[in-house]
Design a protein around this motif. Sequence first.
Motif, PDB file in Angstrom:
ATOM      1  N   HIS A   1       0.829  -1.273   0.123  1.00 27.72           N
ATOM      2  CA  HIS A   1       0.011   0.032  -0.055  1.00 27.72           C
ATOM      3  C   HIS A   1       0.644   1.380   0.000  1.00 27.72           C
ATOM      4  O   HIS A   1       0.133   2.466  -0.239  1.00 27.72           O
ATOM      5  CB  HIS A   1      -0.774   0.004   1.030  1.00 27.72           C
ATOM      6  N   SER A   2       2.222   1.335   0.183  1.00 22.67           N
ATOM      7  CA  SER A   2       2.917   2.480   0.202  1.00 22.67           C
ATOM      8  C   SER A   2       3.333   3.103  -0.992  1.00 22.67           C
ATOM      9  O   SER A   2       3.923   2.027  -1.952  1.00 22.67           O
ATOM     10  CB  SER A   2       3.763   2.579   1.426  1.00 22.67           C
ATOM     11  N   VAL A   3       3.482   4.303  -1.260  1.00 24.11           N
ATOM     12  CA  VAL A   3       4.042   4.870  -2.545  1.00 24.11           C
ATOM     13  C   VAL A   3       4.752   6.183  -2.144  1.00 24.11           C
ATOM     14  O   VAL A   3       4.038   6.873  -1.174  1.00 24.11           O
ATOM     15  CB  VAL A   3       3.032   5.096  -3.662  1.00 24.11           C
ATOM     16  N   SER A   4       5.966   6.468  -2.686  1.00 21.27           N
ATOM     17  CA  SER A   4       6.533   7.781  -2.188  1.00 21.27           C
ATOM     18  C   SER A   4       6.336   8.679  -3.451  1.00 21.27           C
ATOM     19  O   SER A   4       6.596   8.287  -4.553  1.00 21.27           O
ATOM     20  CB  SER A   4       8.007   7.461  -1.878  1.00 21.27           C
ATOM     21  N   ILE A   5       6.221   9.888  -3.179  1.00 16.15           N
ATOM     22  CA  ILE A   5       5.815  11.044  -4.061  1.00 16.15           C
ATOM     23  C   ILE A   5       6.951  11.988  -3.935  1.00 16.15           C
ATOM     24  O   ILE A   5       8.076  11.996  -2.965  1.00 16.15           O
ATOM     25  CB  ILE A   5       4.729  11.718  -3.797  1.00 16.15           C
ATOM     26  N   PRO A   6       7.296  12.729  -4.902  1.00 11.99           N
ATOM     27  CA  PRO A   6       8.671  13.536  -5.041  1.00 11.99           C
ATOM     28  C   PRO A   6       8.798  14.610  -3.952  1.00 11.99           C
ATOM     29  O   PRO A   6       8.022  15.230  -3.424  1.00 11.99           O
ATOM     30  CB  PRO A   6       8.329  14.597  -6.387  1.00 11.99           C
ATOM     31  N   ILE A   7      10.025  14.243  -3.097  1.00 10.90           N
ATOM     32  CA  ILE A   7      10.381  15.181  -2.217  1.00 10.90           C
ATOM     33  C   ILE A   7      11.816  15.578  -1.929  1.00 10.90           C
ATOM     34  O   ILE A   7      12.495  14.637  -2.054  1.00 10.90           O
ATOM     35  CB  ILE A   7       9.867  14.980  -0.787  1.00 10.90           C
ATOM     36  N   TYR A   8      12.477  16.592  -2.285  1.00  8.80           N
ATOM     37  CA  TYR A   8      13.668  16.939  -2.462  1.00  8.80           C
ATOM     38  C   TYR A   8      14.035  18.407  -2.396  1.00  8.80           C
ATOM     39  O   TYR A   8      13.095  19.166  -2.660  1.00  8.80           O
ATOM     40  CB  TYR A   8      14.407  16.257  -3.462  1.00  8.80           C
ATOM     41  N   PRO A   9      15.235  19.011  -1.618  1.00  3.97           N
ATOM     42  CA  PRO A   9      15.031  20.602  -1.549  1.00  3.97           C
ATOM     43  C   PRO A   9      15.033  21.194  -2.829  1.00  3.97           C
ATOM     44  O   PRO A   9      14.561  22.407  -2.721  1.00  3.97           O
ATOM     45  CB  PRO A   9      16.489  20.629  -0.955  1.00  3.97           C
ATOM     46  N   SER A  10      15.180  20.883  -3.869  1.00 10.78           N
ATOM     47  CA  SER A  10      15.237  21.543  -5.334  1.00 10.78           C
ATOM     48  C   SER A  10      14.000  21.665  -5.713  1.00 10.78           C
ATOM     49  O   SER A  10      13.773  22.269  -6.641  1.00 10.78           O
ATOM     50  CB  SER A  10      16.260  21.292  -6.339  1.00 10.78           C
ATOM     51  N   ILE A  11      12.873  20.857  -5.254  1.00  8.30           N
ATOM     52  CA  ILE A  11      11.636  20.969  -6.032  1.00  8.30           C
ATOM     53  C   ILE A  11      11.041  22.324  -5.770  1.00  8.30           C
ATOM     54  O   ILE A  11      11.086  22.792  -4.744  1.00  8.30           O
ATOM     55  CB  ILE A  11      10.625  19.898  -5.638  1.00  8.30           C
ATOM     56  N   SER A  12      10.471  22.850  -6.985  1.00  6.66           N
ATOM     57  CA  SER A  12       9.745  24.119  -6.641  1.00  6.66           C
ATOM     58  C   SER A  12       8.443  24.287  -5.789  1.00  6.66           C
ATOM     59  O   SER A  12       7.818  23.192  -5.790  1.00  6.66           O
ATOM     60  CB  SER A  12       9.669  24.896  -7.941  1.00  6.66           C
ATOM     61  N   ASP A  13       8.025  25.569  -5.405  1.00  2.26           N
ATOM     62  CA  ASP A  13       7.099  25.409  -4.639  1.00  2.26           C
ATOM     63  C   ASP A  13       5.691  25.204  -5.816  1.00  2.26           C
ATOM     64  O   ASP A  13       4.763  24.503  -5.325  1.00  2.26           O
ATOM     65  CB  ASP A  13       6.395  26.886  -4.338  1.00  2.26           C
ATOM     66  N   GLU A  14       5.962  25.673  -7.024  1.00  3.10           N
ATOM     67  CA  GLU A  14       4.846  25.258  -8.055  1.00  3.10           C
ATOM     68  C   GLU A  14       4.888  23.776  -8.141  1.00  3.10           C
ATOM     69  O   GLU A  14       3.653  23.366  -8.401  1.00  3.10           O
ATOM     70  CB  GLU A  14       5.448  26.024  -9.476  1.00  3.10           C
ATOM     71  N   GLY A  15       6.050  23.196  -8.002  1.00  2.00           N
ATOM     72  CA  GLY A  15       6.163  21.676  -8.573  1.00  2.00           C
ATOM     73  C   GLY A  15       5.268  21.057  -7.374  1.00  2.00           C
ATOM     74  O   GLY A  15       4.406  20.192  -7.647  1.00  2.00           O
ATOM     75  N   VAL A  16       5.543  21.449  -6.021  1.00  2.00           N
ATOM     76  CA  VAL A  16       4.862  20.826  -4.909  1.00  2.00           C
ATOM     77  C   VAL A  16       3.271  21.009  -5.028  1.00  2.00           C
ATOM     78  O   VAL A  16       2.487  20.025  -4.770  1.00  2.00           O
ATOM     79  CB  VAL A  16       5.318  21.486  -3.478  1.00  2.00           C
TER      80      VAL A  16
END
Length: 359
Positions: A332-347
Amino acid sequence: MKGRIRHATPNITQEDIARVVEVLSLGQLTSNSEVSEFEREVADYIGQDGGISTNSGNNALYLALLSLGSDNKDEVIIPSFVCIALLRCILQSGLKPRLVDINENGYNISLDKIKENTTRKTKAIIAPHMFGDPIENIEDIVNLGMPVIEDCALSIGAAIDGKKVGSFSELSIFSFYATKVLTTGHGGMVLSSSEELLKKLRDFMRYDNREEYGISFNFRLTDFQAALGRSQLLRLDDFIKKRREIAEKYDDALKGKDGVRIPYRPKGSIYYRYIIELSDVDKFIEEMSNANISCKKPVFKPLHHYQELKVKYPELDLDKKRFPNTERAFRHSVSIPIYPSISDEGVKYVIEKVLSIPL
Ligand SMILES: *Cc1c(COP(=O)(O)O)cnc(C)c1O
């Protein structure tokens, strides 16, 4: 959104590049001052006595296992919900894995299951702080009295009441692979509180100019890699702060969504992965991919699913019933993008897409 949002990506700045070029320009490539400074700085950051760097996290773990020496004990306790690297290290060291389940809440190894699986043959416990989450009862695990190797490959900087993971046991290992929290391209480190173990580890790495014929490995980190690591280390606390900020945004936005469960994450997590739980992970990954967002299962396959292991050690009990929490996490688990350089728009875009998919 233009372009694909990657699942993970390194964070390299102009300062990082300048530092590497500076060291290269000195013509200083292998195992000089940059490497020993990097070892000193990581040990100080974690709060451990000393460290030996290696060319990968895998080799750091392999050396840590070898440093425990030979005796008639051959079992190493590890959780099943972890990457294959750990299993390979154990097998390469001539040791036998003893797989155990994780906790019902979160993704870390279960203390009760460790206790149940401890035998006269137990040589060591490998305790991985998974996905950025500190093992909250790591002190109880250490107090069992067996050698513990903390695997901090995914959790550098995570802490329990201010004390950093990697400082609780006599041995801990780190990875600086490209997509880990802090990178040297490839790289790793063993930290230890024992002068004797540090000496042994250092000795394993010395293969040149020696009289005796001992076991030795060409596993060293280069000086320009160490320069990158040192430059990254200056920003590690900022990386962690940014990761926690993004995790909070995801928490707030996704907690009310039907069909999504936000798993328990301990305080002090550095959120190497941001994980959600839902019923059909494969379909979710596909729909996110169609929206140009890369998501992944946080563990490719639990170790008790590897048939080769059953063939090699027919006596191992790999029955799914022994691993109910691992099975739940895997399915059931899945990981979505997370890293310091992801933009606010990306989040924002990731949130919008997760909310728009019927689950
Ligand atoms: C990545 C990883 C390793 C191995 O590190 P490499 O640098 O890729 O060899 C070991 N343990 C865990 C938990 C990891 O995630």
